[in-house]
Design a protein around this motif. Structure first.
Motif: not given
Length: 152
Positions: A68-87
């Motif tokens: 609903s266009e509500v945003y939250l500021q997030a901090e990502v301390p380690d970007t070496q791994r990401i989560f991918v939506d696989i369906g």
């Protein structure tokens, strides 16, 4: 009597176009559009990962859409791994290289799906044209002049 039979054939052909072929065409175009959306999502994700790698980003701050266009500021301390939506609501944790490999395979599959839908759409359009030509012949109307090909 022959005129009534001809009119009945024309009505049946028109009904076939309106109730079968046109809905099939609309559905195929809609499905292809959904696949185009998936293609864009994976293309954007690939580009983002490549930018993270190129710029050696190890942490970042970002805005996350909660809905609903509500945003939250997030901090990502380690970007070496990401989560991918696989369906189907599943997300898999990948390294950047694993994610890029997965994305490449998905993009290949998506490209094949787009080609299949494009062929299906062309086939349905050809069927519609064929039935319309049959109607024209039944009604003994002159053939339409060919329109010049449109170049986009």
């Amino acid at each position: 009597m022959e005129d009534n039979a001809r009119q009945e054939k024309v009505r049946k052909y028109e009904e076939f176009v309106d109730k079968r072929l046109k809905p099939d065409l609309i559905h195929a175009i809609s499905q292809r559009d959904k696949v185009f959306e998936q293609q864009k999502i994976f293309s954007d994700l690939r580009r983002n990962i490549e930018n993270l790698e190129k710029n050696s980003v190890t942490s970042l701050r970002t805005l996350v859409n909660l809905g609903s266009e509500v945003y939250l500021q997030a901090e990502v301390p380690d970007t070496q791994r990401i989560f991918v939506d696989i369906g189907f609501g599943f997300h898999v944790e990948f390294t950047w290289s694993e994610a890029l490999n997965y994305i490449e395979k998905r993009e290949e599959k998506i490209a094949r799906q787009i080609e299949e839908y494009t062929r299906l759409i062309a086939s349905i359009k050809a069927q519609i044209k064929l039935v319309c030509e049959g109607i024209r012949e039944l009604l003994q109307l002159p053939a339409e002049k060919a329109l010049p090909e449109r170049i986009f």
